[in-house]
Motif scaffolding. Structure first.
Motif, PDB file in Angstrom:
ATOM      1  N   GLY A  63      -0.480  -6.967 -12.881  1.00 47.77           N
ATOM      2  CA  GLY A  63      -1.809  -6.572 -12.420  1.00 47.77           C
ATOM      3  C   GLY A  63      -2.259  -7.382 -11.213  1.00 47.77           C
ATOM      4  N   ILE A  64      -1.965  -8.683 -11.226  1.00 47.04           N
ATOM      5  CA  ILE A  64      -2.324  -9.533 -10.085  1.00 47.04           C
ATOM      6  C   ILE A  64      -1.561  -9.096  -8.839  1.00 47.04           C
ATOM      7  CG2 ILE A  64      -2.188 -11.876  -9.155  1.00 47.04           C
ATOM      8  CD1 ILE A  64      -2.669 -12.896 -12.025  1.00 47.04           C
ATOM      9  N   GLY A  65      -0.274  -8.787  -9.014  1.00 47.69           N
ATOM     10  CA  GLY A  65       0.541  -8.330  -7.890  1.00 47.69           C
ATOM     11  C   GLY A  65       0.020  -7.024  -7.311  1.00 47.69           C
ATOM     12  N   VAL A  66      -0.331  -6.081  -8.185  1.00 46.39           N
ATOM     13  CA  VAL A  66      -0.873  -4.800  -7.735  1.00 46.39           C
ATOM     14  C   VAL A  66      -2.215  -5.016  -7.029  1.00 46.39           C
ATOM     15  CG1 VAL A  66      -1.820  -2.589  -8.505  1.00 46.39           C
ATOM     16  CG2 VAL A  66       0.342  -3.406  -9.444  1.00 46.39           C
ATOM     17  N   PHE A  67      -3.051  -5.890  -7.588  1.00 50.76           N
ATOM     18  CA  PHE A  67      -4.361  -6.176  -6.984  1.00 50.76           C
ATOM     19  C   PHE A  67      -4.195  -6.745  -5.578  1.00 50.76           C
ATOM     20  CE2 PHE A  67      -7.650  -9.230  -5.876  1.00 50.76           C
ATOM     21  CZ  PHE A  67      -8.804  -8.482  -6.037  1.00 50.76           C
ATOM     22  N   ILE A  68      -3.331  -7.749  -5.431  1.00 52.25           N
ATOM     23  CA  ILE A  68      -3.143  -8.382  -4.121  1.00 52.25           C
ATOM     24  C   ILE A  68      -2.531  -7.388  -3.136  1.00 52.25           C
ATOM     25  CG2 ILE A  68      -1.881 -10.181  -2.878  1.00 52.25           C
ATOM     26  CD1 ILE A  68      -2.125 -11.910  -5.386  1.00 52.25           C
ATOM     27  N   GLY A  69      -1.574  -6.592  -3.616  1.00 55.69           N
ATOM     28  CA  GLY A  69      -0.967  -5.586  -2.755  1.00 55.69           C
ATOM     29  C   GLY A  69      -1.989  -4.596  -2.245  1.00 55.69           C
ATOM     30  N   PHE A  70      -2.849  -4.122  -3.133  1.00 52.14           N
ATOM     31  CA  PHE A  70      -3.882  -3.170  -2.732  1.00 52.14           C
ATOM     32  C   PHE A  70      -4.948  -3.838  -1.873  1.00 52.14           C
ATOM     33  CE2 PHE A  70      -2.484   0.444  -5.021  1.00 52.14           C
ATOM     34  CZ  PHE A  70      -3.263   1.502  -4.570  1.00 52.14           C
ATOM     35  N   PHE A  71      -5.251  -5.079  -2.161  1.00 54.89           N
ATOM     36  CA  PHE A  71      -6.209  -5.821  -1.344  1.00 54.89           C
ATOM     37  C   PHE A  71      -5.747  -5.834   0.118  1.00 54.89           C
ATOM     38  CE2 PHE A  71      -7.725 -10.005   0.318  1.00 54.89           C
ATOM     39  CZ  PHE A  71      -9.073  -9.750   0.265  1.00 54.89           C
ATOM     40  N   GLY A  72      -4.439  -6.027   0.313  1.00 59.57           N
ATOM     41  CA  GLY A  72      -3.893  -6.054   1.665  1.00 59.57           C
ATOM     42  C   GLY A  72      -3.830  -4.691   2.321  1.00 59.57           C
ATOM     43  N   VAL A  73      -3.231  -3.713   1.630  1.00 57.67           N
ATOM     44  CA  VAL A  73      -3.032  -2.405   2.281  1.00 57.67           C
ATOM     45  C   VAL A  73      -4.341  -1.651   2.467  1.00 57.67           C
ATOM     46  CG1 VAL A  73      -0.642  -2.105   1.560  1.00 57.67           C
ATOM     47  CG2 VAL A  73      -2.454  -1.253   0.082  1.00 57.67           C
ATOM     48  N   GLU A  74      -5.241  -1.733   1.498  1.00 58.06           N
ATOM     49  CA  GLU A  74      -6.514  -1.026   1.641  1.00 58.06           C
ATOM     50  C   GLU A  74      -7.401  -1.714   2.670  1.00 58.06           C
ATOM     51  OE1 GLU A  74      -9.357   1.778   1.454  1.00 58.06           O
ATOM     52  OE2 GLU A  74      -7.379   1.886   0.497  1.00 58.06           O
ATOM     53  N   GLY A  75      -7.359  -3.048   2.708  1.00 56.54           N
ATOM     54  CA  GLY A  75      -8.125  -3.760   3.725  1.00 56.54           C
ATOM     55  C   GLY A  75      -7.632  -3.452   5.127  1.00 56.54           C
ATOM     56  N   GLU A  76      -6.357  -3.080   5.232  1.00 52.28           N
ATOM     57  CA  GLU A  76      -5.784  -2.759   6.535  1.00 52.28           C
ATOM     58  C   GLU A  76      -6.205  -1.377   7.039  1.00 52.28           C
ATOM     59  OE1 GLU A  76      -1.681  -4.177   7.846  1.00 52.28           O
ATOM     60  OE2 GLU A  76      -1.292  -2.060   7.400  1.00 52.28           O
ATOM     61  N   VAL A  77      -6.518  -0.461   6.124  1.00 53.85           N
ATOM     62  CA  VAL A  77      -6.822   0.915   6.523  1.00 53.85           C
ATOM     63  C   VAL A  77      -8.023   1.012   7.470  1.00 53.85           C
ATOM     64  CG1 VAL A  77      -7.527   3.197   5.699  1.00 53.85           C
ATOM     65  CG2 VAL A  77      -5.701   1.963   4.530  1.00 53.85           C
ATOM     66  N   PRO A  78      -9.195   0.423   7.156  1.00 52.45           N
ATOM     67  CA  PRO A  78     -10.308   0.506   8.111  1.00 52.45           C
ATOM     68  C   PRO A  78      -9.984  -0.129   9.457  1.00 52.45           C
ATOM     69  CG  PRO A  78     -11.087  -0.212   5.957  1.00 52.45           C
ATOM     70  CD  PRO A  78      -9.600  -0.277   5.912  1.00 52.45           C
ATOM     71  N   ILE A  79      -9.154  -1.175   9.435  1.00 54.76           N
ATOM     72  CA  ILE A  79      -8.779  -1.845  10.687  1.00 54.76           C
ATOM     73  C   ILE A  79      -7.867  -0.941  11.508  1.00 54.76           C
ATOM     74  CG2 ILE A  79      -7.686  -3.900  11.661  1.00 54.76           C
ATOM     75  CD1 ILE A  79      -8.374  -5.323   8.974  1.00 54.76           C
ATOM     76  N   MET A  80      -6.919  -0.275  10.857  1.00 50.28           N
ATOM     77  CA  MET A  80      -6.029   0.634  11.574  1.00 50.28           C
ATOM     78  C   MET A  80      -6.792   1.833  12.126  1.00 50.28           C
ATOM     79  SD  MET A  80      -2.346   0.624   9.599  1.00 50.28           S
ATOM     80  CE  MET A  80      -2.941   1.156   7.986  1.00 50.28           C
ATOM     81  N   LEU A  81      -7.714   2.391  11.334  1.00 51.12           N
ATOM     82  CA  LEU A  81      -8.526   3.505  11.834  1.00 51.12           C
ATOM     83  C   LEU A  81      -9.349   3.078  13.048  1.00 51.12           C
ATOM     84  CD1 LEU A  81      -9.785   5.101   8.475  1.00 51.12           C
ATOM     85  CD2 LEU A  81      -8.065   6.031  10.025  1.00 51.12           C
ATOM     86  N   SER A  82      -9.903   1.872  12.983  1.00 49.09           N
ATOM     87  CA  SER A  82     -10.674   1.347  14.108  1.00 49.09           C
ATOM     88  C   SER A  82      -9.788   1.193  15.339  1.00 49.09           C
ATOM     89  CB  SER A  82     -11.279  -0.018  13.745  1.00 49.09           C
ATOM     90  OG  SER A  82     -12.171   0.090  12.662  1.00 49.09           O
ATOM     91  N   TYR A  83      -8.615   0.637  15.145  1.00 50.66           N
ATOM     92  CA  TYR A  83      -7.694   0.395  16.264  1.00 50.66           C
ATOM     93  C   TYR A  83      -7.304   1.704  16.944  1.00 50.66           C
ATOM     94  CZ  TYR A  83      -3.840  -1.963  18.722  1.00 50.66           C
ATOM     95  OH  TYR A  83      -3.003  -2.477  19.678  1.00 50.66           O
ATOM     96  N   MET A  84      -7.041   2.738  16.148  1.00 54.64           N
ATOM     97  CA  MET A  84      -6.682   4.033  16.728  1.00 54.64           C
ATOM     98  C   MET A  84      -7.837   4.618  17.537  1.00 54.64           C
ATOM     99  SD  MET A  84      -4.391   6.004  13.848  1.00 54.64           S
ATOM    100  CE  MET A  84      -5.318   5.495  12.404  1.00 54.64           C
TER     101      MET A  84
END
Length: 439
Positions: A118-139
């Motif tokens: 669960g911790i691994g899934v949480f950290i993984g999602f914390f990273g990839v989901e946090g990246e989505v708004p940044i990638m949308l902004s960058y585009m």
């Protein structure tokens, strides 16, 4: 002078650096898809419905923290390395937990393995989901105006491809949860390595530098990015919409698209099917979404965004009706066909979200505002816990619930059609005219 930098970015012809930027974003969205598929695909080994909600908590944390840091201090490029570090660590922890459980002859559903997982899934999602708004902004901030909407659809479509490949791996290795998890982990590691190599050469967002008053750096990056410019017939905003109205619209379509996608591509497989059928349903759903993403990329510059929004959400709503009627005498072959049609509209709906979330937000806080918009669907998904236990015993009501959620998006699309704006080829600074003075 600062305004000239932004006009250069918007009028730039496509260059090799744009290609590098695109592949960087595509790999990031691919990783989002791979990490997102881990929890649903290994659910049959866990059989704990609360485990399915672990990614949501990572999603909420990621949407709040990382985009805020990107807007305020880090910029876009530096943020990418922070997000990659997070989902790299999460992926490694997931793989290590599985290996440790097997060495000890224990089940992943037992303590402490389910906690570590669960911790691994949480950290993984914390990273990839946090990246989505940044990638949308960058585009939105860096892609030429001529291609902006197309890239805002095409790059996120690699999320579907990542999910599809993970589901195919899950289908081929469903006889062994260990092989399944290790294989998906290997795909994730290869994706991360590719992203690191590509992103070292990325330029920083010119618009972010301008907003931060870093004029000299903005000029350097603009010259790096822009080799030649070409004139383009820019779109115009015929009326103004308030940020509050835009925010409400994005929240409604976000809740509708996010929850219906989860219900129809993952949860329906986890709750009502098992084994190879479970993985195959997820594969079919994401194969359909991937194809739809390429189609949307081809047509988005030929149709106004308001009309595309209306078509996507009303089409998705209507496509639920034959699926509901099928529940009386379920036929897997027909279900796959109808599910594919529904996922086509779901991908069109996501395309609408990606475009509007990226361009309707002001440059000074774009990533954080996108994160706030995406927070509403994430929080609403927690409410699924209250109904999933009951709905898991009644497929008909489950599908009716999905229909109602689609109808929320349909209603919002009608509202936007009459009161909202088209954004095809409209410069970001034109959408909220008062923001131009800050540049």
């Amino acid at each position: 002078m600062r305004k000239i930098h932004l006009e250069l970015v918007d009028k730039s012809e496509w260059s090799s650096l744009h290609t590098l930027m695109f592949f960087s974003l595509a790999v990031g969205f691919f990783m989002w898809g791979v990490v997102s598929s881990i929890a649903p695909l290994i659910y049959s080994s866990i059989k704990n419905i609360y485990f399915l909600m672990t990614p949501v908590y990572g999603l909420i944390a990621g949407d709040l923290a990382l985009p805020f840091l990107s807007d305020k201090e880090l910029g876009r490029k530096t943020s990418f390395f922070m997000t990659m570090g997070l989902y790299s660590f999460g992926t490694i922890l997931i793989i290590a937990t599985d290996l440790l459980a097997n060495l000890n002859g224990s089940s992943l559903a037992s303590m402490p393995y389910i906690l570590l997982l669960g911790i691994g899934v949480f950290i993984g999602f914390f990273g990839v989901e946090g990246e989505v708004p940044i990638m949308l902004s960058y585009m939105a901030e860096m892609m030429p105006l001529k291609y902006r909407e197309q890239i805002l659809i095409l790059a996120p479509n690699f999320n579907n491809i990542g999910m599809m490949i993970s589901a195919l791996v899950g289908y081929l290795t469903s006889h062994s949860p260990t092989y399944e998890l290790l294989s998906i982990g290997l795909v994730a590691v290869l994706g991360i390595a590719t992203a690191v190599v590509i992103r070292l050469s990325l330029p920083e967002s010119v618009r972010w530098l301008v907003v931060k008053g870093k004029t000299h750096e903005a000029e350097i990056e603009a010259k790096r990015l822009v080799r030649r410019v070409s004139e383009i017939k820019e779109g115009k905003v015929e009326k103004r919409v308030s940020l509050g109205f835009s925010f409400l619209f994005l929240i409604l379509i976000g809740i509708s698209q996010f929850l219906t996608t989860a219900l129809m591509s993952y949860l329906i497989a986890d709750l009502y099917f098992s084994g190879k059928t479970l993985a195959f349903i997820i594969f079919i759903a994401n194969l359909s979404s991937s194809i739809a993403g390429f189609i949307a990329t081809l047509i988005i510059n030929k149709v106004k965004t308001k009309r595309f929004t209306l078509f996507s959400y009303l089409g998705g709503t209507l496509s639920m009706i034959p699926i509901i009627l099928l529940t009386k005498d379920i036929n897997l072959g027909m279900f796959y066909v109808l599910l594919s049609i529904n996922m086509f509209f779901s991908e069109f709906a996501w395309s609408v979200r990606a475009i509007y979330e990226a361009v309707l937000m002001p440059s000074i806080s774009r990533a954080f505002m996108i994160g706030l918009v995406r927070l509403a669907p994430a929080i609403s998904s927690i409410s699924l816990l209250a109904v999933l236990e009951y709905l898991s015993r009644n497929l008909f009501l489950y599908l009716v619930y999905a229909l109602v959620l689609w109808a929320i998006g349909g209603g919002a699309s009608i509202m936007w059609y009459f009161k909202g704006i088209d954004v095809n080829f409209v410069r970001l600074e034109e959408i909220y005219e008062e923001k131009i003075q800050g540049l």
